[in-house]
Design a protein around this motif. Structure first.
Motif, mmCIF file in Angstrom:
data_model
loop_
_atom_site.group_PDB
_atom_site.id
_atom_site.type_symbol
_atom_site.label_atom_id
_atom_site.label_comp_id
_atom_site.label_asym_id
_atom_site.label_seq_id
_atom_site.Cartn_x
_atom_site.Cartn_y
_atom_site.Cartn_z
ATOM 1 N N MET A 197 14.897 18.938 11.687
ATOM 2 C CA MET A 197 15.713 18.451 10.571
ATOM 3 C C MET A 197 15.918 19.547 9.533
ATOM 4 O O MET A 197 17.018 19.839 9.129
ATOM 5 C CB MET A 197 14.986 17.273 9.938
ATOM 6 C CG MET A 197 15.891 16.145 9.545
ATOM 7 S SD MET A 197 14.904 14.685 9.221
ATOM 8 C CE MET A 197 14.323 14.245 10.840
ATOM 9 N N ARG A 241 14.802 22.540 10.157
ATOM 10 C CA ARG A 241 14.632 23.774 10.889
ATOM 11 C C ARG A 241 15.768 24.747 10.656
ATOM 12 O O ARG A 241 15.658 25.932 10.909
ATOM 13 C CB ARG A 241 14.542 23.474 12.393
ATOM 14 C CG ARG A 241 13.219 22.899 12.757
ATOM 15 C CD ARG A 241 13.233 22.351 14.147
ATOM 16 N NE ARG A 241 11.865 22.151 14.565
ATOM 17 C CZ ARG A 241 11.157 23.061 15.197
ATOM 18 N NH1 ARG A 241 11.680 24.202 15.519
ATOM 19 N NH2 ARG A 241 9.920 22.829 15.522
ATOM 20 N N ARG A 260 23.263 29.692 9.930
ATOM 21 C CA ARG A 260 22.561 28.428 9.700
ATOM 22 C C ARG A 260 21.822 28.439 8.373
ATOM 23 O O ARG A 260 21.700 27.423 7.709
ATOM 24 C CB ARG A 260 21.578 28.156 10.842
ATOM 25 C CG ARG A 260 22.220 27.343 11.953
ATOM 26 C CD ARG A 260 21.146 26.694 12.782
ATOM 27 N NE ARG A 260 20.658 27.592 13.800
ATOM 28 C CZ ARG A 260 19.558 27.369 14.512
ATOM 29 N NH1 ARG A 260 18.842 26.296 14.302
ATOM 30 N NH2 ARG A 260 19.191 28.215 15.447
ATOM 31 N N LYS A 270 7.632 16.988 8.474
ATOM 32 C CA LYS A 270 6.691 15.992 8.986
ATOM 33 C C LYS A 270 6.638 14.762 8.088
ATOM 34 O O LYS A 270 6.709 13.628 8.564
ATOM 35 C CB LYS A 270 5.287 16.627 9.065
ATOM 36 C CG LYS A 270 4.773 16.729 10.493
ATOM 37 C CD LYS A 270 3.294 17.017 10.538
ATOM 38 C CE LYS A 270 2.967 18.452 10.221
ATOM 39 N NZ LYS A 270 1.580 18.817 10.261
ATOM 40 N N ILE A 271 6.527 15.011 6.770
ATOM 41 C CA ILE A 271 6.434 13.884 5.839
ATOM 42 C C ILE A 271 7.728 13.078 5.861
ATOM 43 O O ILE A 271 7.714 11.856 5.883
ATOM 44 C CB ILE A 271 6.129 14.376 4.404
ATOM 45 C CG1 ILE A 271 4.764 15.058 4.372
ATOM 46 C CG2 ILE A 271 6.141 13.224 3.422
ATOM 47 C CD1 ILE A 271 4.485 15.809 3.105
ATOM 48 N N LYS A 288 9.784 12.726 8.321
ATOM 49 C CA LYS A 288 9.807 11.921 9.539
ATOM 50 C C LYS A 288 8.894 10.715 9.402
ATOM 51 O O LYS A 288 9.244 9.616 9.814
ATOM 52 C CB LYS A 288 9.379 12.760 10.737
ATOM 53 C CG LYS A 288 10.491 13.611 11.288
ATOM 54 C CD LYS A 288 9.996 14.401 12.460
ATOM 55 C CE LYS A 288 11.127 15.137 13.147
ATOM 56 N NZ LYS A 288 10.619 16.125 14.085
ATOM 57 N N ILE A 313 10.625 8.272 7.222
ATOM 58 C CA ILE A 313 11.759 7.666 7.937
ATOM 59 C C ILE A 313 11.239 6.613 8.907
ATOM 60 O O ILE A 313 11.805 5.537 9.052
ATOM 61 C CB ILE A 313 12.590 8.733 8.680
ATOM 62 C CG1 ILE A 313 13.320 9.615 7.673
ATOM 63 C CG2 ILE A 313 13.604 8.086 9.611
ATOM 64 C CD1 ILE A 313 14.028 10.794 8.290
#
Lengths: 295, 271
Positions: free
Chosen positions: B1, B3, B68, B176-177, B179, B182
């Motif tokens: 996400m 990344r 990116r 991580k958090i 996710k 979510i």
């Protein structure tokens, strides 16, 4: 294993199907990593499954596919017959149905008190304040947290208690499928056993599907009905624990050990004592040895 | 996400740029940034663009990978350009409601946009081709003379090393958090600006706590290994200039000269 991805049409009760799933991180860069290779799995309602693999075997990637946090690079994940990669797929419903407890879930706590934090999930589902609080209360009871902690700051609790609160936070959403990624990581043996017993108790009471992710066979052998062993992104075994643990050498080759009692039974058999070697728990072993001596 | 954020990230590959002494790359980046502010004509920006393109080619870092990283500054870019476009007084071209778009505004907005994009690409090229360790070694060496003035050079370099090292770690943690929240039904992408700000709380509180925890752990680990500042510390791989570094400095000087000269070349056109 099944004939077509449309077997939901045949009326078989099943919740999640992974059909030739591949997952690649950072495609087309120097960091490209093939995390999952041609994974085919079927998770049935009410199953208690252990997902085992060494670090980097793809198990964390796999669980994120289960609730749509990641979408497969190739292949498909079906939830109750619908492809989660479809544009009109209801991700909100999927996330309400598949609860995912991450590694070190206590790192996601943020509210001023325990009760508020557990309410976060159900509130996001759009429940009324009353319903959310009722669910939070139930969930906190289910994880066995003492009531005196309910209105304390989650940051004042011990590691094991924090983890219970975090698990309750997902449980309060009342998911049909509960996925726990290494729920015992970083806990002492007592805390580990407590958490695992609690999860087993949940399964007994709620009859929900539980996927328990771990790198330790010992942890899951006592509890689960089915073990999926992952190695380097592929499914190595998918069978009942007794069946999986007969492959001692193969498991050791991928840095996984079978439970201690299985080793003992194997050594006993080698020493000429006629015991079964597909024993996975201490209780079973005791019975088997006693039976062997005719008691 | 998250990344896609490449700012401050190292890209592992082998290239001339990767092998250059970090000091050359730091000086080079500074010269490049300065040159962007020296340039005042399409010719100047053209030269800078060519220079940058050659560097990207030499770095062996895929272009998409660099691009990116631009997503992170996209909003900043839009806002900067918009403000310049709408709020610069001068000869009016057309107007929107009570704001007028002027010739000078268009010129300034374009210039700012190009500067910002080049600046970010240029500096991310440095971090993409230099390991954080090398980067801080270079910085420490470059600032060495300031020690005479009691500037805590080593401490600054160490802080920078830690900050750079922690960017990917904290990004991963954020991912991580995010996710985890979510998975608990949090939405970060819907609602108005107030909803979005409120949605950040479940992300930011755990992130801050984790940052403090990591800082504490790191301090403990450093102390356990008897870290006591830069006094008397030696390096495993001391920096030493090589022939290619001298050549690189020469090319840099040449580039800077061209950029300064470009100011005095009369060019027609709108800019």
């Amino acid at each position: 294993m099944w004939d077509s991805p449309y077997c939901h049409l045949t009326g078989i009760d099943m919740s999640i199907i992974l059909d030739h799933v591949n997952y690649i991180y950072d495609k087309d860069t120097a960091f490209e990593r093939h995390a999952l290779k041609d994974v085919n799995l079927q998770l049935q309602d009410g199953e208690f499954i252990g997902l085992i693999g060494h670090t980097g075997s793809g198990k964390s990637t796999l669980v994120q596919l289960l609730n749509g946090l990641l979408k497969p690079s190739a292949g498909a994940v079906y939830f109750d017959g619908a492809d989660i990669s479809d544009d009109d797929f209801d991700l909100k419903n999927l996330r309400a149905s598949v609860g995912l407890v991450f590694q070190y879930p206590e790192h996601q706590l943020f509210e001023t008190d325990v009760f508020q934090d557990v309410c976060f999930g159900p509130k996001n589902l759009g429940l009324s304040k009353k319903d959310a609080e009722l669910r939070a209360f139930q969930a906190l009871k289910q994880v066995g947290l003492k009531e005196e902690y309910f209105y304390q700051s989650p940051f004042d609790l011990s590691g094991g208690e924090k983890r219970r609160v975090a698990i309750a936070g997902v449980l309060a959403m009342q998911p049909k499928v509960l996925v726990l990624d290494e729920p015992t990581a970083g806990l002492d043996p007592k805390g580990r056993e407590d958490i695992l017993n609690m999860i087993a108790q949940l399964h007994k009471e709620l009859h929900n599907t539980i996927v328990l992710v771990s790198h330790s066979m010992e942890d899951v052998a006592d509890y689960v009905e089915r073990i999926i062993v992952m190695n380097k992104g592929e499914v190595l075994y998918d069978a009942a624990p007794q069946e999986v643990f007969t492959h001692v050498e193969e498991l050791e080759a991928v840095h996984l050990a079978v439970p201690e009692v299985t080793y003992i039974m194997r050594d006993l058999a080698r020493a000429g004592i006629k015991v079964r070697t597909d024993v996975t728990t201490v209780e079973e072993a005791v019975e088997e040895i006693l039976a062997c001596y005719g008691r | 996400m998250l990344r896609e954020i490449t700012l401050g990230q190292y890209y592992q590959t082998d290239s001339v740029l990767h092998r250059l002494d970090p000091r050359v790359k730091i000086v080079g980046t500074l010269v490049f940034i300065a040159s962007l502010f020296i340039a005042n004509s399409p010719l100047g920006y053209g030269v800078a663009a060519v220079f940058l393109a050659v560097m990207i080619k030499l770095s062996h870092v895929p272009f998409q990978f660099i691009i990116r990283g631009m997503k992170a500054i996209f909003m900043l870019l839009i806002i900067t350009m918009l403000f310049n476009l709408l709020l610069t007084p001068g000869e009016e071209v057309f107007h929107l409601w009570r704001l007028s778009v002027t010739k000078e505004g268009i010129r300034l907005a374009l210039m700012m946009g190009i500067r910002l994009v080049f600046l970010v690409i240029g500096s991310s090229l440095m971090t993409l081709t230099t390991t954080p360790n090398n980067l801080t070694d270079g910085l420490e060496k470059l600032m060495g003379p300031l020690k005479v003035l009691h500037v805590p050079v080593h401490e600054i370099a160490m802080m920078m090393a830690i900050a750079l090292r922690f960017i990917p770690i904290l990004l991963e943690e954020t991912d991580k958090i995010m996710k985890a929240q979510i998975a608990r039904g949090a939405r970060f992408d819907t609602g108005g600006i107030i909803d979005k700000a409120r949605a950040m709380v479940p992300l930011l509180v755990p992130l801050f706590i984790s940052a403090f925890r990591r800082a504490g752990d790191l301090a403990m680990a450093m102390e356990a290994r008897c870290y006591h500042g830069g006094e008397g510390r030696t390096k495993m791989h001391p920096l030493a200039y090589e022939k290619r570094d001298a050549l690189a400095y020469l090319l840099l000087a040449l580039y800077l000269a061209v950029m300064i000269l470009s100011r005095f070349v009369p060019v027609g056109g709108m800019l």
